[in-house]
Design a protein around this motif. Sequence first.
Motif, mmCIF file in Angstrom:
data_model
loop_
_atom_site.group_PDB
_atom_site.id
_atom_site.type_symbol
_atom_site.label_atom_id
_atom_site.label_comp_id
_atom_site.label_asym_id
_atom_site.label_seq_id
_atom_site.Cartn_x
_atom_site.Cartn_y
_atom_site.Cartn_z
ATOM 1 N N GLY A 8 0.837 -1.209 0.000
ATOM 2 C CA GLY A 8 0.000 0.000 0.000
ATOM 3 C C GLY A 8 0.860 1.242 0.000
ATOM 4 O O GLY A 8 0.459 2.306 0.467
ATOM 5 N N GLY A 11 -0.389 4.710 -1.176
ATOM 6 C CA GLY A 11 -1.542 5.346 -0.537
ATOM 7 C C GLY A 11 -1.175 6.592 0.245
ATOM 8 O O GLY A 11 0.008 6.923 0.415
ATOM 9 N N THR A 12 -2.183 7.276 0.734
ATOM 10 C CA THR A 12 -1.980 8.510 1.498
ATOM 11 C C THR A 12 -1.081 8.248 2.700
ATOM 12 O O THR A 12 -0.115 8.986 2.946
ATOM 13 C CB THR A 12 -3.333 9.058 1.976
ATOM 14 N N ILE A 13 -1.390 7.225 3.462
ATOM 15 C CA ILE A 13 -0.601 6.911 4.662
ATOM 16 C C ILE A 13 0.654 6.122 4.275
ATOM 17 O O ILE A 13 1.757 6.413 4.745
ATOM 18 C CB ILE A 13 -1.466 6.152 5.687
ATOM 19 N N GLY A 14 0.496 5.147 3.389
ATOM 20 C CA GLY A 14 1.636 4.313 2.996
ATOM 21 C C GLY A 14 2.783 5.129 2.424
ATOM 22 O O GLY A 14 3.958 4.862 2.720
ATOM 23 N N LYS A 37 2.653 2.720 -11.378
ATOM 24 C CA LYS A 37 2.096 3.859 -10.627
ATOM 25 C C LYS A 37 3.106 4.467 -9.646
ATOM 26 O O LYS A 37 2.810 5.470 -9.012
ATOM 27 C CB LYS A 37 0.863 3.406 -9.845
ATOM 28 N N ALA A 71 -0.306 -0.941 4.706
ATOM 29 C CA ALA A 71 -1.061 0.318 4.775
ATOM 30 C C ALA A 71 -2.177 0.296 3.737
ATOM 31 O O ALA A 71 -2.521 1.326 3.174
ATOM 32 C CB ALA A 71 -0.123 1.497 4.538
ATOM 33 N N GLY A 73 -5.868 -0.033 1.960
ATOM 34 C CA GLY A 73 -7.215 0.441 2.247
ATOM 35 C C GLY A 73 -8.138 0.000 1.129
ATOM 36 O O GLY A 73 -7.694 -0.179 -0.008
ATOM 37 N N HIS A 80 -13.595 -1.973 2.084
ATOM 38 C CA HIS A 80 -12.885 -2.298 3.333
ATOM 39 C C HIS A 80 -13.372 -3.633 3.895
ATOM 40 O O HIS A 80 -12.564 -4.443 4.360
ATOM 41 C CB HIS A 80 -13.094 -1.192 4.366
ATOM 42 N N LEU A 83 -11.719 -6.366 2.091
ATOM 43 C CA LEU A 83 -10.253 -6.404 2.032
ATOM 44 C C LEU A 83 -9.529 -6.465 3.374
ATOM 45 O O LEU A 83 -8.534 -7.182 3.516
ATOM 46 C CB LEU A 83 -9.749 -5.160 1.268
ATOM 47 N N VAL A 108 -1.515 -0.892 9.527
ATOM 48 C CA VAL A 108 -2.257 0.343 9.756
ATOM 49 C C VAL A 108 -3.695 -0.060 10.094
ATOM 50 O O VAL A 108 -4.328 -0.794 9.346
ATOM 51 C CB VAL A 108 -2.240 1.243 8.501
ATOM 52 N N GLY A 109 -4.166 0.400 11.249
ATOM 53 C CA GLY A 109 -5.495 -0.002 11.708
ATOM 54 C C GLY A 109 -6.489 1.141 11.601
ATOM 55 O O GLY A 109 -6.321 2.070 10.803
ATOM 56 N N HIS A 139 -11.831 -2.809 10.204
ATOM 57 C CA HIS A 139 -10.584 -2.753 10.983
ATOM 58 C C HIS A 139 -10.744 -3.466 12.331
ATOM 59 O O HIS A 139 -9.808 -4.115 12.815
ATOM 60 C CB HIS A 139 -10.159 -1.300 11.193
ATOM 61 N N ALA A 161 -8.752 9.735 15.404
ATOM 62 C CA ALA A 161 -10.012 9.721 14.645
ATOM 63 C C ALA A 161 -9.868 10.449 13.315
ATOM 64 O O ALA A 161 -10.452 10.037 12.308
ATOM 65 C CB ALA A 161 -11.119 10.356 15.483
HETATM 66 N N1 LIG Z 1 -9.043 7.419 11.537
HETATM 67 C C1 LIG Z 1 -8.913 6.204 10.983
HETATM 68 O O1 LIG Z 1 -9.194 5.186 11.584
HETATM 69 C C2 LIG Z 1 -8.391 6.121 9.589
HETATM 70 C C3 LIG Z 1 -8.361 7.257 8.795
HETATM 71 C C4 LIG Z 1 -7.817 7.129 7.509
HETATM 72 C C5 LIG Z 1 -7.381 5.888 7.042
HETATM 73 N N2 LIG Z 1 -7.456 4.799 7.836
HETATM 74 C C6 LIG Z 1 -7.055 3.488 7.329
HETATM 75 O O2 LIG Z 1 -5.716 3.535 6.899
HETATM 76 C C7 LIG Z 1 -5.547 2.688 5.766
HETATM 77 C C8 LIG Z 1 -4.820 3.466 4.677
HETATM 78 O O3 LIG Z 1 -5.594 4.603 4.350
HETATM 79 P P1 LIG Z 1 -5.195 5.582 3.148
HETATM 80 O O4 LIG Z 1 -6.034 6.783 3.278
HETATM 81 O O5 LIG Z 1 -3.726 5.704 3.075
HETATM 82 O O6 LIG Z 1 -5.713 4.726 1.894
HETATM 83 P P2 LIG Z 1 -5.487 4.987 0.348
HETATM 84 O O7 LIG Z 1 -4.855 6.308 0.101
HETATM 85 O O8 LIG Z 1 -6.786 4.677 -0.325
HETATM 86 O O9 LIG Z 1 -4.411 3.895 -0.056
HETATM 87 C C9 LIG Z 1 -4.740 2.550 0.022
HETATM 88 C C10 LIG Z 1 -3.628 1.756 -0.634
HETATM 89 O O10 LIG Z 1 -3.987 0.374 -0.573
HETATM 90 C C11 LIG Z 1 -3.584 -0.229 -1.769
HETATM 91 N N3 LIG Z 1 -4.355 -1.440 -2.023
HETATM 92 C C12 LIG Z 1 -5.696 -1.556 -2.113
HETATM 93 N N4 LIG Z 1 -6.034 -2.835 -2.344
HETATM 94 C C13 LIG Z 1 -4.874 -3.530 -2.394
HETATM 95 C C14 LIG Z 1 -4.563 -4.894 -2.610
HETATM 96 N N5 LIG Z 1 -5.527 -5.813 -2.824
HETATM 97 N N6 LIG Z 1 -3.253 -5.275 -2.593
HETATM 98 C C15 LIG Z 1 -2.269 -4.354 -2.401
HETATM 99 N N7 LIG Z 1 -2.501 -3.038 -2.196
HETATM 100 C C16 LIG Z 1 -3.796 -2.638 -2.191
HETATM 101 C C17 LIG Z 1 -3.797 0.829 -2.832
HETATM 102 O O11 LIG Z 1 -2.974 0.504 -3.911
HETATM 103 P P3 LIG Z 1 -3.213 0.989 -5.427
HETATM 104 O O12 LIG Z 1 -2.333 2.194 -5.542
HETATM 105 O O13 LIG Z 1 -2.756 -0.179 -6.212
HETATM 106 O O14 LIG Z 1 -4.683 1.276 -5.577
HETATM 107 C C18 LIG Z 1 -3.387 2.092 -2.101
HETATM 108 O O15 LIG Z 1 -2.027 2.356 -2.292
HETATM 109 C C19 LIG Z 1 -6.947 2.220 5.362
HETATM 110 O O16 LIG Z 1 -7.139 0.893 5.756
HETATM 111 C C20 LIG Z 1 -7.860 3.163 6.103
HETATM 112 O O17 LIG Z 1 -9.104 2.573 6.463
HETATM 113 C C21 LIG Z 1 -7.952 4.879 9.106
#
Ligand SMILES: NC(=O)c1ccc[n+]([C@@H]2O[C@H](COP(=O)([O-])OP(=O)(O)OC[C@H]3O[C@@H](n4cnc5c(N)ncnc54)[C@H](OP(=O)(O)O)[C@@H]3O)[C@@H](O)[C@H]2O)c1
Length: 216
Positions: A8, A11-14, A37, A71, A73, A80, A83, A108-109, A139, A161
């Motif tokens: 991941g 991604g935004t966090i990754g 990408k 990381a 999402g 979610h 996955l 990442v939770g 999660h 949050a």
């Molecule tokens: N307050 C909270 O609790 C909170 C807030 C925000 C986020 N989070 C959690 O943090 C995590 C990351 O969030 P984010 O905002 O960084 O998400 P994001 O920007 O949507 O990035 C998600 C990443 O996951 C990858 N991905 C998706 N499906 C995959 C798969 N089958 N195999 C490999 N990679 C895969 C995507 O890759 P591609 O580039 O290939 O699409 C993308 O790089 C999420 O689980 C989210 O729920 C929690």
Amino acid sequence: MADIAVIGANGTIGSRIVDEALRRGHTVTAVVRDPAKVDRADDGLTVATGDVLDTAAVAEAAKGKDVLVSAIGGGDGAGHRALVEPSARALVEALRTLGDQAPRLIMVGGAGSLRTADGSQVWDAPGLPDWLLDIMHAHGDALDFLRTVSDVPWTSLSPAAHIAPGERTGAYRTATEDLVVDGEGESRISAEDYAVALIDEVETPAHVGERFTVGY
Ligand SMILES: NC(=O)c1ccc[n+]([C@@H]2O[C@H](COP(=O)([O-])OP(=O)(O)OC[C@H]3O[C@@H](n4cnc5c(N)ncnc54)[C@H](OP(=O)(O)O)[C@@H]3O)[C@@H](O)[C@H]2O)c1
């Protein structure tokens, strides 16, 4: 220095986790579904192809590493649901195939399962939309699964949050089960400072076999 695989990584966090690891001199393998990408070529960064649900690909990427970070999402609530908990199972299964050579897993939770001041959990708040509840419980289910695992060293790091791209201050507070809230009653962290906390945990393991959370 640690050898870290990040699933991941786009991604935004990754991507912030990759940035933080590289700036501290760690070696990073970005594990992504589509290497085309990845539009960066930093020193210390290697790109590998893999889907988080593909245990053979994950095991291959994790082999020889010190830490495997997930990381991933799923986008919306249904994504979610489909996955996050399955990915926890797949990651653990992949690491089990590596036996004693398995790296440590850090996932990442989510904040939904954290305890609030009144003793309820974040996801108990009235009026939360179904899509958000789906994300929170996805999660929660992953964490429930991880808590059954004793043969693979795992850690789950719940964001505050509210997490969004912002400033890297390097300052944060942690807790294990309680939502971290600032003086104004807000629970928040920048994605950059979340990454600082995660890489601090890589460098100085303090939460093996448990969840912790980070906020201001
Ligand atoms: N307050 C909270 O609790 C909170 C807030 C925000 C986020 N989070 C959690 O943090 C995590 C990351 O969030 P984010 O905002 O960084 O998400 P994001 O920007 O949507 O990035 C998600 C990443 O996951 C990858 N991905 C998706 N499906 C995959 C798969 N089958 N195999 C490999 N990679 C895969 C995507 O890759 P591609 O580039 O290939 O699409 C993308 O790089 C999420 O689980 C989210 O729920 C929690």
